[in-house]
Design a protein around this motif. Structure first.
Motif, PDB file in Angstrom:
ATOM      1  N   ILE A  16      12.767  57.902 -11.736  1.00 56.02           N
ATOM      2  CA  ILE A  16      13.250  57.937 -10.792  1.00 56.02           C
ATOM      3  C   ILE A  16      13.839  59.363 -10.520  1.00 56.02           C
ATOM      4  O   ILE A  16      14.688  59.762  -9.454  1.00 56.02           O
ATOM      5  N   ASN A  17      13.766  60.438 -11.597  1.00 56.30           N
ATOM      6  CA  ASN A  17      14.937  61.313 -11.273  1.00 56.30           C
ATOM      7  C   ASN A  17      13.610  62.399  -9.980  1.00 56.30           C
ATOM      8  O   ASN A  17      13.840  63.229  -9.297  1.00 56.30           O
ATOM      9  N   ALA A  18      12.102  62.430 -10.246  1.00 50.56           N
ATOM     10  CA  ALA A  18      10.755  62.414  -9.546  1.00 50.56           C
ATOM     11  C   ALA A  18      11.669  62.260  -8.145  1.00 50.56           C
ATOM     12  O   ALA A  18      10.985  62.703  -6.912  1.00 50.56           O
ATOM     13  N   THR A  19      11.810  61.028  -8.116  1.00 49.10           N
ATOM     14  CA  THR A  19      11.909  60.216  -6.236  1.00 49.10           C
ATOM     15  C   THR A  19      12.923  60.287  -5.527  1.00 49.10           C
ATOM     16  O   THR A  19      13.848  60.050  -4.818  1.00 49.10           O
ATOM     17  N   THR A  23      20.607  55.343  -7.538  1.00 47.33           N
ATOM     18  CA  THR A  23      20.498  54.234  -8.517  1.00 47.33           C
ATOM     19  C   THR A  23      21.891  54.700  -9.319  1.00 47.33           C
ATOM     20  O   THR A  23      23.215  55.052  -8.835  1.00 47.33           O
ATOM     21  N   ASP A  24      22.683  53.198  -9.772  1.00 45.52           N
ATOM     22  CA  ASP A  24      24.262  53.023 -10.410  1.00 45.52           C
ATOM     23  C   ASP A  24      23.218  53.772 -11.642  1.00 45.52           C
ATOM     24  O   ASP A  24      23.648  54.526 -12.239  1.00 45.52           O
ATOM     25  N   ILE A  25      24.870  54.492 -12.293  1.00 45.18           N
ATOM     26  CA  ILE A  25      25.589  55.289 -13.245  1.00 45.18           C
ATOM     27  C   ILE A  25      24.457  55.237 -14.137  1.00 45.18           C
ATOM     28  O   ILE A  25      24.416  55.688 -14.962  1.00 45.18           O
ATOM     29  N   VAL A  26      24.412  53.582 -14.496  1.00 45.60           N
ATOM     30  CA  VAL A  26      23.872  52.696 -16.014  1.00 45.60           C
ATOM     31  C   VAL A  26      22.260  53.363 -15.454  1.00 45.60           C
ATOM     32  O   VAL A  26      21.853  53.511 -17.011  1.00 45.60           O
ATOM     33  N   PHE A  27      21.862  53.428 -14.421  1.00 41.34           N
ATOM     34  CA  PHE A  27      20.460  53.854 -14.104  1.00 41.34           C
ATOM     35  C   PHE A  27      20.319  55.175 -14.175  1.00 41.34           C
ATOM     36  O   PHE A  27      18.905  55.427 -12.965  1.00 41.34           O
ATOM     37  N   ALA A  28      21.369  55.817 -14.196  1.00 37.99           N
ATOM     38  CA  ALA A  28      21.183  57.488 -13.885  1.00 37.99           C
ATOM     39  C   ALA A  28      20.085  57.759 -15.024  1.00 37.99           C
ATOM     40  O   ALA A  28      20.388  58.015 -15.916  1.00 37.99           O
TER      41      ALA A  28
END
Length: 61
Positions: A16-19, A23-28
């Motif tokens: 998620i960080n590399a791309t 996302t929502d705050i839960v999946f940050a």
């Protein structure tokens, strides 16, 4: 077992960080890293190291 789950959570957070996916705050990534750290801490505390069944040994005479 918890260490494997932590590795999966860390991998998802990295992807998620590399791309740079929004996302929502839960999946940050930061939230997922905290969940991964909790799983690693539980594993190191011995909670998820495996199942141990107490054995009843009878002595044969």
């Amino acid at each position: 077992m918890l260490a494997i789950a932590a590795a999966v959570v860390f991998a998802v957070a990295f992807i998620i960080n590399a791309t740079k996916t929004s996302t929502d705050i839960v999946f940050a990534p930061g939230s997922l890293q905290l969940v991964g750290l909790v799983l690693v801490a539980l594993h190191l505390a011995g909670l998820g190291s495996g199942w141990s069944v107490p054995s009843r040994r009878r002595r044969r005479r």
